[in-house]
Design a protein around this motif. Structure first.
Motif, short mmCIF file in Angstrom:
data_model
loop_
_atom_site.label_atom_id
_atom_site.label_comp_id
_atom_site.label_asym_id
_atom_site.label_seq_id
_atom_site.Cartn_x
_atom_site.Cartn_y
_atom_site.Cartn_z
N GLY A 138 0.83 -1.20 0.00
CA GLY A 138 0.00 0.00 0.00
C GLY A 138 0.86 1.25 0.00
N ASP A 139 0.65 2.13 0.98
CA ASP A 139 1.45 3.35 1.09
C ASP A 139 2.92 2.97 1.33
N ALA A 140 3.82 3.72 0.70
CA ALA A 140 5.25 3.40 0.80
C ALA A 140 6.08 4.62 0.42
N PRO A 141 7.35 4.65 0.81
CA PRO A 141 8.23 5.73 0.35
C PRO A 141 8.36 5.71 -1.17
N TYR A 142 8.14 6.85 -1.79
CA TYR A 142 8.21 6.93 -3.25
C TYR A 142 8.95 8.19 -3.70
N ALA A 143 8.33 9.34 -3.54
CA ALA A 143 8.94 10.58 -4.03
C ALA A 143 10.26 10.88 -3.34
N ASP A 144 10.37 10.58 -2.05
CA ASP A 144 11.59 10.87 -1.29
C ASP A 144 12.49 9.65 -1.15
N ALA A 145 12.12 8.54 -1.77
CA ALA A 145 12.93 7.33 -1.66
C ALA A 145 14.19 7.44 -2.52
N LEU A 146 15.21 6.68 -2.16
CA LEU A 146 16.45 6.57 -2.94
C LEU A 146 17.23 7.87 -2.99
N LYS A 147 17.06 8.72 -1.98
CA LYS A 147 17.74 10.01 -1.97
C LYS A 147 18.62 10.20 -0.74
N ALA A 148 18.98 9.13 -0.06
CA ALA A 148 19.75 9.24 1.18
C ALA A 148 21.08 9.95 0.97
N GLU A 149 21.65 9.82 -0.23
CA GLU A 149 22.93 10.47 -0.51
C GLU A 149 22.81 11.99 -0.50
N GLN A 150 21.59 12.49 -0.59
CA GLN A 150 21.39 13.94 -0.62
C GLN A 150 21.36 14.56 0.78
N GLY A 151 21.38 13.73 1.80
CA GLY A 151 21.45 14.29 3.14
C GLY A 151 20.50 13.64 4.13
N GLU A 152 20.66 14.04 5.37
CA GLU A 152 19.93 13.43 6.48
C GLU A 152 18.42 13.58 6.35
N ALA A 153 17.97 14.60 5.65
CA ALA A 153 16.53 14.83 5.51
C ALA A 153 15.83 13.66 4.83
N TYR A 154 16.59 12.84 4.09
CA TYR A 154 16.00 11.73 3.35
C TYR A 154 16.28 10.38 3.99
#
Length: 222
Positions: A138-154
């Motif tokens: 169902g609901d899941a990380p999508y728009a903000d997923a796979l962005k951990a390299e961009q910083g702690e916010a992700y």
């Protein structure tokens, strides 16, 4: 006295070893036999992604989904399968996001090299994998997923609702359909041997994209 002297020497040796061993801990070892990710051929990533997705789908069909549908049973040592106990690490979506991370690298390389065929394939595999995730959870990380390299916010991406994920999937598939709308000779760097699904056949990949789009339009209409 000799015993004390020997003990003192041993202690000094240990201290000296520990002090020297703690230097340069922030440096990473580089595998001299490894392939530099920056120059790796993106065609070598393609079969890994395709095979991993294929294995995941087959595993669902012969494993958990077959158990849910009561098509299969396992022996007494596999209680989770028989009693619908899916609350364990083997049922997490980490493997799916692992595939998506590899696919993200594949897509970036395709853009850098201006390889439209590979871009289309990457978008299709991204859509298919996210489709599996939202179909199952169902609901899941999508728009903000796979962005951990961009910083702690992700580091803890927000969950998107299922409808938004389906809409994003359809956008990817529409883009893939456009990228794959040219003639076979207009694409570059296609290695049919590395495309273990369709052998570099652009038309078949486009049909796959449109078939998936139909599936997710049906999900939205339900």
């Amino acid at each position: 006295m000799l015993r004390i002297k020997n003990s003192f020497i041993i202690v000094l040796t240990v201290v000296f070893t520990l002090v020297n061993a703690c230097k340069d801990l922030d440096e990473l070892n580089i595998n001299p036999n490894g392939v530099d990710p920056e120059i790796a051929d993106l065609n070598l990533l393609m079969p890994t992604i395709i095979v991993n997705v294929g294995q995941t789908v087959v595993s669902l069909g012969f494993g958990d989904i077959a158990g849910v549908m009561q098509h299969t049973q396992k022996d007494g040592w596999s209680g989770g399968h028989n009693s619908y106990d899916w609350d364990n690490l083997s049922q997490s979506w980490s493997g799916y996001y692992g595939i998506l991370r590899n696919n993200s690298d594949f897509y970036k390389k395709a853009i850098e090299g201006d390889f439209e065929f590979h871009q289309g394939v990457a978008l299709i595999m991204r859509a298919y994998t996210f489709g599996l995730i939202t179909d199952l959870w169902g609901d899941a990380p999508y728009a903000d997923a796979l962005k951990a390299e961009q910083g702690e916010a992700y580091f803890k991406p927000v969950f998107d609702n299922q409808k938004e994920i389906y809409l994003g999937i359809l956008e990817d598939l529409e883009m893939a359909n456009t990228l794959l709308s040219k003639g076979r000779n207009e694409y570059h760097n296609i290695n049919a041997g590395q495309d273990v699904l369709y052998g570099g056949d652009v038309t078949k990949w486009r049909k796959f994209a449109n078939s998936l789009a139909l599936r997710y339009y049906m999900r939205l209409s339900a």
